[in-house]
Design a protein around this motif. Structure first.
Motif, PDB file in Angstrom:
ATOM      1  N   ARG A  75      16.380  26.627 -38.503  1.00  0.00           N
ATOM      2  CA  ARG A  75      15.817  27.645 -39.418  1.00  0.00           C
ATOM      3  C   ARG A  75      14.171  27.508 -39.166  1.00  0.00           C
ATOM      4  O   ARG A  75      13.809  26.431 -38.953  1.00  0.00           O
ATOM      5  N   SER A  76      13.724  28.451 -39.288  1.00  0.00           N
ATOM      6  CA  SER A  76      12.198  28.663 -39.262  1.00  0.00           C
ATOM      7  C   SER A  76      11.719  27.941 -40.647  1.00  0.00           C
ATOM      8  O   SER A  76      12.216  27.998 -41.602  1.00  0.00           O
ATOM      9  N   LYS A  77      10.553  27.485 -40.341  1.00  0.00           N
ATOM     10  CA  LYS A  77       9.598  27.116 -41.529  1.00  0.00           C
ATOM     11  C   LYS A  77       8.755  28.529 -42.058  1.00  0.00           C
ATOM     12  O   LYS A  77       8.246  29.129 -41.176  1.00  0.00           O
ATOM     13  N   VAL A  78       9.089  28.573 -43.413  1.00  0.00           N
ATOM     14  CA  VAL A  78       8.083  29.726 -43.967  1.00  0.00           C
ATOM     15  C   VAL A  78       6.504  29.166 -44.193  1.00  0.00           C
ATOM     16  O   VAL A  78       6.582  28.359 -44.926  1.00  0.00           O
ATOM     17  N   VAL A  79       5.662  29.659 -43.565  1.00  0.00           N
ATOM     18  CA  VAL A  79       4.478  29.244 -43.914  1.00  0.00           C
ATOM     19  C   VAL A  79       3.625  30.222 -44.750  1.00  0.00           C
ATOM     20  O   VAL A  79       3.427  31.427 -43.935  1.00  0.00           O
ATOM     21  N   LYS A  80       3.316  30.075 -45.710  1.00  0.00           N
ATOM     22  CA  LYS A  80       2.714  31.002 -46.969  1.00  0.00           C
ATOM     23  C   LYS A  80       0.871  30.772 -46.547  1.00  0.00           C
ATOM     24  O   LYS A  80       0.392  29.620 -46.351  1.00  0.00           O
ATOM     25  N   LYS A  81       0.209  31.809 -46.483  1.00  0.00           N
ATOM     26  CA  LYS A  81      -1.180  31.537 -46.483  1.00  0.00           C
ATOM     27  C   LYS A  81      -1.750  31.438 -47.755  1.00  0.00           C
ATOM     28  O   LYS A  81      -1.227  31.637 -48.795  1.00  0.00           O
ATOM     29  N   TYR A  82      -2.811  30.470 -47.565  1.00  0.00           N
ATOM     30  CA  TYR A  82      -3.591  29.904 -48.992  1.00  0.00           C
ATOM     31  C   TYR A  82      -4.240  31.251 -49.254  1.00  0.00           C
ATOM     32  O   TYR A  82      -4.927  32.000 -48.805  1.00  0.00           O
ATOM     33  N   LYS A  83      -4.047  31.195 -50.693  1.00  0.00           N
ATOM     34  CA  LYS A  83      -4.793  32.362 -51.550  1.00  0.00           C
ATOM     35  C   LYS A  83      -5.736  31.889 -52.395  1.00  0.00           C
ATOM     36  O   LYS A  83      -5.224  31.157 -53.215  1.00  0.00           O
ATOM     37  N   ALA A  84      -7.156  31.887 -52.342  1.00  0.00           N
ATOM     38  CA  ALA A  84      -8.040  31.386 -53.413  1.00  0.00           C
ATOM     39  C   ALA A  84      -7.783  32.216 -54.422  1.00  0.00           C
ATOM     40  O   ALA A  84      -8.136  33.426 -54.556  1.00  0.00           O
ATOM     41  N   THR A  85      -7.713  31.460 -55.531  1.00  0.00           N
ATOM     42  CA  THR A  85      -7.475  32.037 -56.972  1.00  0.00           C
ATOM     43  C   THR A  85      -8.920  31.995 -57.752  1.00  0.00           C
ATOM     44  O   THR A  85      -9.087  32.336 -58.819  1.00  0.00           O
ATOM     45  N   THR A  86      -9.897  31.032 -57.299  1.00  0.00           N
ATOM     46  CA  THR A  86     -11.154  30.769 -57.893  1.00  0.00           C
ATOM     47  C   THR A  86     -12.183  31.392 -57.000  1.00  0.00           C
ATOM     48  O   THR A  86     -12.361  30.831 -55.890  1.00  0.00           O
ATOM     49  N   ASN A  87     -13.096  32.040 -57.642  1.00  0.00           N
ATOM     50  CA  ASN A  87     -14.231  32.447 -56.922  1.00  0.00           C
ATOM     51  C   ASN A  87     -15.547  31.818 -57.668  1.00  0.00           C
ATOM     52  O   ASN A  87     -15.949  32.408 -58.718  1.00  0.00           O
ATOM     53  N   SER A  88     -16.051  30.760 -57.223  1.00  0.00           N
ATOM     54  CA  SER A  88     -17.222  30.044 -57.881  1.00  0.00           C
ATOM     55  C   SER A  88     -18.459  30.560 -57.654  1.00  0.00           C
ATOM     56  O   SER A  88     -19.516  30.194 -58.503  1.00  0.00           O
ATOM     57  N   SER A  89     -18.525  31.157 -56.508  1.00  0.00           N
ATOM     58  CA  SER A  89     -20.189  31.547 -56.150  1.00  0.00           C
ATOM     59  C   SER A  89     -20.094  33.170 -56.698  1.00  0.00           C
ATOM     60  O   SER A  89     -20.041  34.264 -55.875  1.00  0.00           O
ATOM     61  N   HIS A  90     -20.298  33.327 -57.779  1.00  0.00           N
ATOM     62  CA  HIS A  90     -20.480  34.652 -58.361  1.00  0.00           C
ATOM     63  C   HIS A  90     -21.958  34.484 -59.372  1.00  0.00           C
ATOM     64  O   HIS A  90     -22.220  33.439 -59.796  1.00  0.00           O
ATOM     65  N   ASN A  91     -22.148  35.875 -59.835  1.00  0.00           N
ATOM     66  CA  ASN A  91     -23.434  35.724 -60.787  1.00  0.00           C
ATOM     67  C   ASN A  91     -23.046  36.232 -62.145  1.00  0.00           C
ATOM     68  O   ASN A  91     -23.806  36.537 -63.068  1.00  0.00           O
ATOM     69  N   LEU A  92     -21.778  36.074 -62.549  1.00  0.00           N
ATOM     70  CA  LEU A  92     -21.273  36.672 -63.794  1.00  0.00           C
ATOM     71  C   LEU A  92     -21.586  35.316 -64.770  1.00  0.00           C
ATOM     72  O   LEU A  92     -21.739  34.075 -64.563  1.00  0.00           O
ATOM     73  N   PRO A  93     -21.962  35.745 -66.075  1.00  0.00           N
ATOM     74  CA  PRO A  93     -21.956  34.748 -67.047  1.00  0.00           C
ATOM     75  C   PRO A  93     -20.991  33.927 -67.161  1.00  0.00           C
ATOM     76  O   PRO A  93     -19.862  34.194 -67.320  1.00  0.00           O
ATOM     77  N   VAL A  94     -21.394  32.576 -67.747  1.00  0.00           N
ATOM     78  CA  VAL A  94     -20.319  31.513 -67.587  1.00  0.00           C
ATOM     79  C   VAL A  94     -20.314  31.051 -69.114  1.00  0.00           C
ATOM     80  O   VAL A  94     -21.690  30.695 -69.787  1.00  0.00           O
TER      81      VAL A  94
END
Length: 122
Positions: A75-94
């Motif tokens: 059986r083949s290995k299913v390799v899922k791509k990493y998907k970044a869920t957080t973008n810390s480099s933004h100019n939005l207010p925190v």
């Protein structure tokens, strides 16, 4: 043993003496090639990619390759791509941390909290 297998004695001995068929010989040779391609691909390739990489003298359909792989537990290995869920480099207010880990209150409904938990991909 023939009674257990529900075959005649002559049929059993004919089966034992019968030479291996051309198809089973070809399947055995094809399986060796499939295993070689599979291990060279770091066990990632599935039947479509293995079919593409077969040598010209051993061409086979994807279905045949898939059947042989399934029959032998390849059986083949299913390799899922990493998907970044957080973008810390933004100019939005925190929002400010006004609770500052102090969760005690004097009366109900004074402080409301929530949590966002991120799991790391494995």
């Amino acid at each position: 043993m023939c009674q257990v297998l529900h075959v005649s004695r002559s049929g059993y001995y004919a089966y034992i003496r019968r030479p291996e068929s051309r198809r089973s010989i070809a399947n055995r040779e094809l399986l060796d090639t499939i295993k070689e391609i599979y291990t060279n691909s770091r066990r990632i390739y599935g039947s479509p990619q293995i079919t593409k990489n077969l040598p010209h003298d051993q061409k086979a359909s994807r279905g045949r390759v898939a059947r042989l792989m399934q029959a032998h537990g390849i059986r083949s290995k299913v390799v899922k791509k990493y998907k970044a869920t957080t973008n810390s480099s933004h100019n939005l207010p925190v929002a400010d941390n006004i609770v500052n880990q102090n969760f005690t209150t004097n009366r109900p409904n004074e402080k409301w909290l929530s949590d966002i938990t991120y799991s790391t991909p494995s």
